[in-house]
Design an enzyme around this catalytic site. Structure first.
Site, short mmCIF file in Angstrom:
data_model
loop_
_atom_site.label_atom_id
_atom_site.label_comp_id
_atom_site.label_asym_id
_atom_site.label_seq_id
_atom_site.Cartn_x
_atom_site.Cartn_y
_atom_site.Cartn_z
N HIS A 28 42.37 53.42 20.99
CA HIS A 28 41.10 53.47 20.26
C HIS A 28 41.23 54.27 18.96
O HIS A 28 40.59 53.94 17.96
CB HIS A 28 40.00 54.12 21.11
CG HIS A 28 39.40 53.20 22.13
ND1 HIS A 28 38.71 52.06 21.78
CD2 HIS A 28 39.35 53.26 23.48
CE1 HIS A 28 38.27 51.45 22.89
NE2 HIS A 28 38.65 52.17 23.93
N GLY A 46 37.56 57.49 30.93
CA GLY A 46 37.99 57.98 29.64
C GLY A 46 37.06 57.54 28.53
O GLY A 46 36.30 56.58 28.67
N HIS A 82 45.35 53.78 26.78
CA HIS A 82 44.17 52.99 26.41
C HIS A 82 43.31 53.77 25.40
O HIS A 82 42.90 53.22 24.38
CB HIS A 82 43.38 52.66 27.68
CG HIS A 82 42.07 51.95 27.44
ND1 HIS A 82 41.84 50.66 27.87
CD2 HIS A 82 40.93 52.35 26.82
CE1 HIS A 82 40.61 50.29 27.51
NE2 HIS A 82 40.04 51.31 26.88
N GLU A 83 43.10 55.05 25.69
CA GLU A 83 42.22 55.85 24.81
C GLU A 83 42.90 56.12 23.46
O GLU A 83 42.23 56.11 22.42
CB GLU A 83 41.80 57.16 25.48
CG GLU A 83 40.99 57.00 26.77
CD GLU A 83 39.78 56.08 26.65
OE1 GLU A 83 39.22 55.95 25.55
OE2 GLU A 83 39.40 55.48 27.67
N GLN A 86 34.68 55.59 19.74
CA GLN A 86 33.75 54.73 20.49
C GLN A 86 32.30 55.13 20.28
O GLN A 86 31.39 54.35 20.53
CB GLN A 86 34.07 54.76 21.99
CG GLN A 86 35.37 54.05 22.33
CD GLN A 86 35.60 54.06 23.82
OE1 GLN A 86 36.07 55.04 24.37
NE2 GLN A 86 35.26 52.96 24.48
N CYS A 121 36.72 48.52 29.54
CA CYS A 121 36.44 49.41 28.41
C CYS A 121 34.94 49.48 28.18
O CYS A 121 34.25 48.47 28.21
CB CYS A 121 37.14 48.86 27.17
SG CYS A 121 36.89 49.86 25.71
N LEU A 122 34.46 50.69 27.90
CA LEU A 122 33.04 50.87 27.57
C LEU A 122 32.62 50.01 26.39
O LEU A 122 31.47 49.60 26.29
CB LEU A 122 32.82 52.32 27.12
CG LEU A 122 32.92 53.41 28.16
CD1 LEU A 122 32.87 54.75 27.46
CD2 LEU A 122 31.77 53.25 29.13
ZN ZN Z 1 38.25 51.64 25.87
#
Ligand code: ZN
Length: 165
Positions: free
Chosen positions: A142, A47, A138-139, A52, A96-97
Site C-alpha cells: 500500500h 492490518g 500486503h501493507e 488507506q 483488503c479493506l
Molecule cells: Zn490492503
C-alpha cells in the site's frame, strides 16, 4: 478519537506512493493513535496502512494476534518499514479493506527480515514468516501504491466475491 474513512478501489489515491516519515513526532503519534483506533473498529482486520485513510506517509499497523495459530509478534506499528531480506514463496488468499468485496490468491515471500521504526521513533528489526509476513508485505505494498489485485496468481477466476458481505 476519530475513526477515519477508508479509501476504496478504484480511488486513484490508493496508487500514490507514500513518503518517508522524517521524524516520529507528536503529530505522527496522534495520527498513529487514530490509525490504531480505526483498525480496532474493523473486526477481523489484521492490518492497515496510512494511505488507506488518505495520509501518504510510510506507516503501517499489523496485528495478527487474533489468530494465535500463526506465529506472530503481537501488535506492530511500523514506520518506514523496509524488507531487507526475503526467502521462499507461498500462495495464500488475501482480502483488503480497500477492496472490500473480493479476495484473491497472492504469492508472497514465506520469510522476511525487516527494519523499521516503532511508534516512539526507535529502530526495530523483525524476522517473521507465514501469515504475519504476508500481512506485512500486503501493507507495505500500500505504501508503494500497490494492491493485492495487482499480484493475483491466476488471471482468470481467481477473484472471489466475499460471501459474508
Ligand atoms: Zn490492503
Amino acid at each position: 478519537m476519530a475513526k477515519l474513512e477508508i479509501l476504496v478501489y478504484p480511488d486513484e489515491r490508493l496508487r500514490q506512493v507514500s513518503q518517508i516519515v522524517k521524524a516520529v513526532d507528536s503529530k505522527i503519534q496522534n495520527f498513529i493513535a487514530n490509525l490504531k483506533e480505526t483498525l480496532k473498529s474493523l473486526p477481523g482486520c489484521v492490518g492497515i496502512a496510512a494511505p488507506q485513510i488518505g495520509r501518504f506517509e510510510r506507516i503501517i499497523i499489523v496485528d495478527i494476534s487474533s489468530r494465535p495459530q500463526h506465529k506472530n509478534h503481537g501488535h506492530l506499528v511500523l514506520v518506514n518499514p523496509v524488507i531487507l531480506f526475503s526467502e521462499g514463496n507461498s500462495v495464500g488468499r488475501e482480502g483488503c479493506l480497500s477492496v472490500p468485496e473480493y479476495t484473491g490468491k497472492v504469492n508472497r515471500a514465506k520469510f522476511i527480515e525487516l527494519e523499521a521504526q516503532n511508534e516512539f521513533g526507535s529502530n526495530v528489526t523483525y524476522q517473521m514468516e507465514g501469515y504475519e509476513a504476508r500481512a506485512v508485505q500486503h501493507e507495505i505494498d500500500h505504501l508503494d501504491g500497490k494492491l493485492f489485485i495487482d499480484r493475483l496468481v491466476g488471471k482468470r477466476n481467481d477473484l472471489k466475491r466475499r460471501m459474508d458481505i
